[in-house]
Design an enzyme around this catalytic site. Structure first.
Site, PDB file in Angstrom:
ATOM      1  N   ARG A 146     -18.508  17.771  29.524  1.00 12.24           N
ATOM      2  CA  ARG A 146     -19.937  18.045  30.002  1.00 12.24           C
ATOM      3  C   ARG A 146     -20.212  18.111  31.480  1.00 12.24           C
ATOM      4  NH1 ARG A 146     -25.553  17.297  26.423  1.00 12.24           N
ATOM      5  NH2 ARG A 146     -26.458  18.984  27.517  1.00 12.24           N
ATOM      6  N   CYS A 147     -19.140  18.699  31.999  1.00 13.20           N
ATOM      7  CA  CYS A 147     -19.165  18.890  33.616  1.00 13.20           C
ATOM      8  C   CYS A 147     -18.339  19.879  34.046  1.00 13.20           C
ATOM      9  CB  CYS A 147     -18.980  17.475  34.270  1.00 13.20           C
ATOM     10  SG  CYS A 147     -17.268  17.186  34.669  1.00 13.20           S
ATOM     11  N   GLU A 200     -25.065  20.487  32.443  1.00 15.43           N
ATOM     12  CA  GLU A 200     -24.508  19.260  32.865  1.00 15.43           C
ATOM     13  C   GLU A 200     -24.758  18.376  33.947  1.00 15.43           C
ATOM     14  OE1 GLU A 200     -20.455  21.547  31.553  1.00 15.43           O
ATOM     15  OE2 GLU A 200     -21.228  21.817  33.584  1.00 15.43           O
ATOM     16  N   GLN A 249     -14.739  27.166  22.325  1.00 13.00           N
ATOM     17  CA  GLN A 249     -15.864  27.492  23.260  1.00 13.00           C
ATOM     18  C   GLN A 249     -15.328  28.773  24.227  1.00 13.00           C
ATOM     19  OE1 GLN A 249     -16.175  22.737  24.312  1.00 13.00           O
ATOM     20  NE2 GLN A 249     -17.233  24.024  25.961  1.00 13.00           N
TER      21      GLN A 249
END
Lengths: 793, 177
Positions: free
Chosen positions: A369-370, A739, A222
């Site tokens: 996902r945060c 998120e 990523q």
């Protein structure tokens, strides 16, 4: 001339269908494992079957004898090149291939490179490793026992298993607030370990060319530019001779930010064999060795006046980081942005203390996902708020209304020092309450009880910090967290845009073009977007922590404005007036007072290559590096209504309402897709998805039969609502959204289930709220702790 | 005949047994020599270069490797290539012609039924098989038919809408109406 219709050219606000879908729906995506290079070899990693053991010997001779085996690597191979250990993203070290000890089950011990993946697997099974087992430590309680074995005996100045102590806030002011309080509410719970588990596991193809000295690595990452910098440091190769390519990614969710041993070993294997080497992790390898999320214990207290006003709060967190402190998070914040907790509430005093511990578990607390442990922060916050309202005997919605930051209080400085800048919190809450039918809930609950069913309603309201930087405060291993965009407009008015972000399903190829369309009036279909290749993309920190739109998206707007500024000069030249007399409307410059006389952006693009004014550089391209002045602060109100069957402990979602305010929406369809996907992961964590360990340190959750993910069958439907409060400092008024739902969602589900059963005296059931836990809580009227290693299921 | 692993220079060792199989893949008969232990997913991906069939979990759980086997969805990561001898296999590459998408493919794009795209080929093939035996499914029937295919991005809601969109289109109705 009629002005352009922005929606028709695929500009901001258009639910433009995604351009990347054209290849995905035809099976023409290009993921790492789809890439085949001439002469490519295949690598398989051998992992430790035990959690804590000294390696007495490794015998690879039988593996070498299998036809087709080209190379067998062990810690010794790596150590000979100073590659047995590598730095983590949190200033710790991590073993690449184990030399002295194995410190968690699944740790990388050896690797085989062979002509095909089947042969490599065969050969791995022939490697004989002799282990001398040591007592495993599987939670922070065991880690801090005085006689606990030392996990990191490789490190100097590491006498215990503690990694850090950290604190923030004003202890004295917080103590005073508690002294003045009428009511103090306490909450203790565990946010279990979870794994982001993108469907595509991690992998790489390293291709070292001795003739040119160039290393190309196709990799599931990523953040390709961070990887390039890290590879330059670890492998001691010059940065300009390293090309990292992140092709299509089959999901990331934070799992594909860190640097994993498999990547490093494949690079060395390619250097040694002078052949491309492909390593594709299997699912178990991904689940047991790569970056997990959460695994934090919380103790928290809220001090309140009788009328519901919160005076202060304090939290203590104990986090389990596994065998290496490999968290992907900003350097200055040891437990991520945990101190963003309570940012949506007006609280005068707050204090947070944190401690982190090594255990014999997989390393790498990633932001699943945060934005840097914000998920834990907001879950703790909303569980504490829920208990506090109950302890006061106050209605859940009313308690939040009393304490939420009011619209006229922005910019608002939180007790921990964050600056929130915009929002309409009460409006969002009220829309959600109306949609779920909050007014009638009590009657509905009564009616259901007569049928033998227990109804519960759960609210979760939160604002979270998305889009790190600014670079003053946010860096990863010293690299500042800004981002970038480069735009080239060709002579026919078509364009190519590249950014330092890296899409993994978010749809950048579609939405970035919409920002350019909005700023320049070039139809989105005329703009191609490229990301992920460090040889062509401008430097950026990548995509995670919902930072793409807040940071790279802002850079896209800013570079477009630079292009427009140059085009304006060209327009003045073409129209033979001074620049001051030029006006802009979408896609077109015209002469002030004479709107019929104008030139389009496409006319200017052609002139940039064929007819520039004297003294002007030809061409129409530029780049922008954007360092945000602040984080963005989206707000969400999630409200869930559940029905619990007391006979089984099974709970069903009757209705879920999500009200999101992420500022201006570039592509509403894509935003809603992000919210629904995030809510599903929230549902997963609340209901079934967790990774735990037995007393021996065996990972329970090493495949999809043990690690449960929700399917289309269980997953509830979600009703989405929208409020738009533009971000005051973002060039197009957008805030992060990727998120919010994963962060704020879990507490809505859990609060709802707790609400349904709290008449029995239950205050807390740790996630996941599996039927047996709920049933047990209902039957006994007592709290259920999910603290490993004792499983209650 | 297609040779396996043709990116690898040396020929397989002489003592590795192989079996010749003929499989109809996307309407074309393909004859290949395979090791008996070779998985169908790996034959499709590595041998036949049909990389639209993905592998995710290796344990028949995630469904990214779903293909249609004589018209029925199967997970090709847990099926041996030799088991496919004499059978028909359809992969995502066989769903559309050069000029025309299958309605299921269109539906996924129109209803934003995908994000990262990794589960999408398997999801679409499972949906296609459903619609061929049940042209007018309810939402629950769609959810049940797709329950062997995991998605981590979308939350399924839009996938279900995509399939219902395709069902309408295949019944000759206007899904946008």
């Amino acid at each position: 001339m009629a002005p352009l219709d922005e929606l028709k050219i695929g500009g901001m606000g258009a639910s433009r269908r995604r351009v990347e879908d054209n290849r995905f729906i035809r099976g023409k995506g290009r993921y790492v494992d789809d890439i085949v290079l001439p002469g490519m070899l295949h690598m398989e990693v051998l992992r430790s079957p035990v959690a804590h053991a000294r390696i007495k010997s490794i015998d690879t001779s039988a593996a070498w004898e299998i036809p087709g085996v080209r190379l067998v690597l062990t810690g010794e191979t790596m150590a000979a090149r100073n590659l047995a250990w590598m730095p983590t993203l949190s200033y710790d070290t991590q073993a690449v291939l184990a030399t002295d000890k194995v410190r968690f089950q699944g740790q990388e011990v050896a690797a085989v490179v062979a002509d095909d993946p089947y042969i490599a697997k065969d050969a791995c099974s022939k490697i004989v490793v002799e282990y001398e087992q040591l007592p495993p430590i599987v939670n922070p309680v065991q880690a801090q026992a005085p006689d606990a074995p030392l996990i990191r005996d490789d490190k100097e100045n590491q006498p215990t298993n503690k990694i850090f102590d950290w604190e923030i806030g004003d202890k004295a002011a917080t103590d005073r607030a508690f002294a003045e309080a009428d009511v103090i509410s306490k909450t203790e719970l565990h946010y279990p370990r979870s794994h982001p588990s993108p469907l595509e596991p991690c992998g790489s193809i390293a291709d070292y060319d001795r003739a040119t000295g160039k290393l190309t690595v196709y990799m599931t990452t990523q953040a390709p530019h961070i990887i390039r910098a890290a590879v330059a440091m670890v492998a001691e190769l010059p940065e300009h001779m390293i090309r990292i390519v992140s092709p299509d990614l089959g999901g990331g969710f934070g799992n594909k930010v860190p640097i994993y041993p498999g990547y490093v070993v494949s690079i060395l294997a390619s250097i040694l064999t002078e052949r491309p080497v492909k390593w594709i992790e299997d699912k178990s390898g991904n689940l047991i060795s790569t970056g997990f999320g959460r695994d934090v214990y919380l103790q928290g207290e809220i001090a309140m006046r009788k009328d519901g006003k919160i005076l202060g709060m304090r939290m203590h967190t104990i986090s389990d980081h596994g065998a290496f402190y490999a968290d992907a998070q900003p350097t200055k914040f040891k437990i991520g942005l945990m101190h963003s907790a309570f940012a949506c509430y007006d609280i005068p005093a707050a204090h947070l203390t944190s401690e982190g511990w090594y255990t014999n578990k997989a390393p790498g607390g990633v932001a699943y996902r945060c934005s840097f442990r914000v998920t834990e922060a907001m879950f703790f916050q909303e569980r504490m708020i829920h208990n506090a309202a109950n302890d006061l005997g106050m209605d859940q919605a009313e308690f939040r209304r009393v304490n939420l930051v009011k619209d006229d209080m922005f910019p608002y400085r939180t007790a921990f020092g964050f600056l929130t800048d915009s929002g309409q919190y009460k409006k969002c809450l009220d829309i959600g309450l109306e949609a779920i039918g909050y007014q009638n809930f009590k009657a509905e609950q009564e009616e259901a009880r007569k049928r033998g069913k227990l109804l519960g309603i759960g609210i979760s309201t939160m604002t979270e910090p998305l889009g790190a930087g600014n670079s003053r405060e946010y860096d990863i291993i010293g690299i500042k967290m800004f981002d970038s965009a480069e735009l080239r407009v060709h002579m026919t008015g078509k364009a190519i845009l590249r950014t330092g972000a890296k899409t993994q399903g978010q749809g950048h190829e579609t939405t970035w073009a919409q920002i350019v369309a909005h700023e320049l009036g070039i139809p989105a279909d005329d703009i191609v977007v490229e990301e992920g290749d460090t040889d062509t993309a401008p430097f950026g920190m990548g995509t995670y922590a919902s930072r793409s739109t807040p940071v790279a998206g802002a850079a896209v707007a800013m570079v477009s404005r630079k292009i427009r500024a140059k085009a304006r000069k060209i327009a003045a030249h073409l129209l033979e007036v001074s620049e001051e007399d030029i006006e802009w409307e979408l896609g077109r410059f015209y002469v002030r007072g004479n709107p019929e006389r104008g030139v389009t952006i496409q006319d200017c693009a052609l002139a940039a290559y064929s007819n520039v004014p004297d003294g002007m550089e030809p061409g129409l391209e530029n780049n922008a590096y954007y360092d945000p002045p602040n984080l963005t602060w989206p707000f969400a109100a999630y409200i869930c209504k559940v029905e619990v069957d007391p006979a089984t402990g099974v709970w069903d979602v009757l209705k879920f309402v999500a009200v999101d305010d992420c500022g201006v929406r570039i592509n509403p369809m894509v935003v809603e897709g992000q919210i629904m996907g995030g809510l599903t992961e929230a549902y997963a964590m609340a209901n079934m998805q967790y990774i735990t360990f037995d007393e021996e340190g065996n990972c329970i959750g090493a495949n999809y039969m043990d690690y449960l993910l929700p399917t289309a069958w269980e997953t509830p439907g979600f009703e989405l609502h929208e409020v738009v409060t533009p971000c005051p400092h973002h060039p197009i008024g957008a805030k992060g959204i990727g998120e919010c739902a994963t962060v704020g969602g879990p507490a809505a589900f859990v609060n709802a289930v707790i609400n349904a059963i709290e008449h029995t005296g239950v205050r807390n059931v740790d996630m996941p709220l599996m039927p047996n836990r709920v049933y047990e809580a209902l039957k006994t009227g007592s709290d259920i702790s999910g603290m490993p290693p004792v499983r209650v299921d | 005949m297609t040779s396996l692993y043709d990116e690898v220079s040396p020929a397989p060792a002489a003592d590795v047994p192989t079996k010749r199989v003929t499989i109809n893949v996307n309407g074309e008969a393909r004859t290949v020599d395979v090791e008996p232990r070779l998985l169908l997913a790996h034959l499709l991906r590595q041998g036949l270069k049909l990389t639209g069939t993905h592998t995710g979990c290796d344990t028949t759980s995630c469904g990214t490797c779903t293909v249609l086997f004589d018209g029925r969805p199967v997970k090709s990561c847990t099926m041996l290539a030799v088991q496919a001898d004499g059978h028909e296999v359809e992969t995502v590459e066989g769903m559309s012609s050069a000029s025309e998408l299958h309605p299921v493919q269109e539906g996924f794009k129109q209803e934003h039924g995908l994000q990262c795209g990794y589960c999408t080929p398997g999801m679409m093939l499972a949906a296609k098989a459903l619609l061929e035996r049940n042209p007018d499914p309810t939402e629950d029937e769609v959810r049940w038919a797709l329950s062997g295919n995991l998605c981590r991005c979308t939350g399924y809601q839009n996938i279900v809408k995509s399939v219902l969109w395709a069902a309408q289109k295949m019944r000759g109705q206007n899904p946008e109406a």
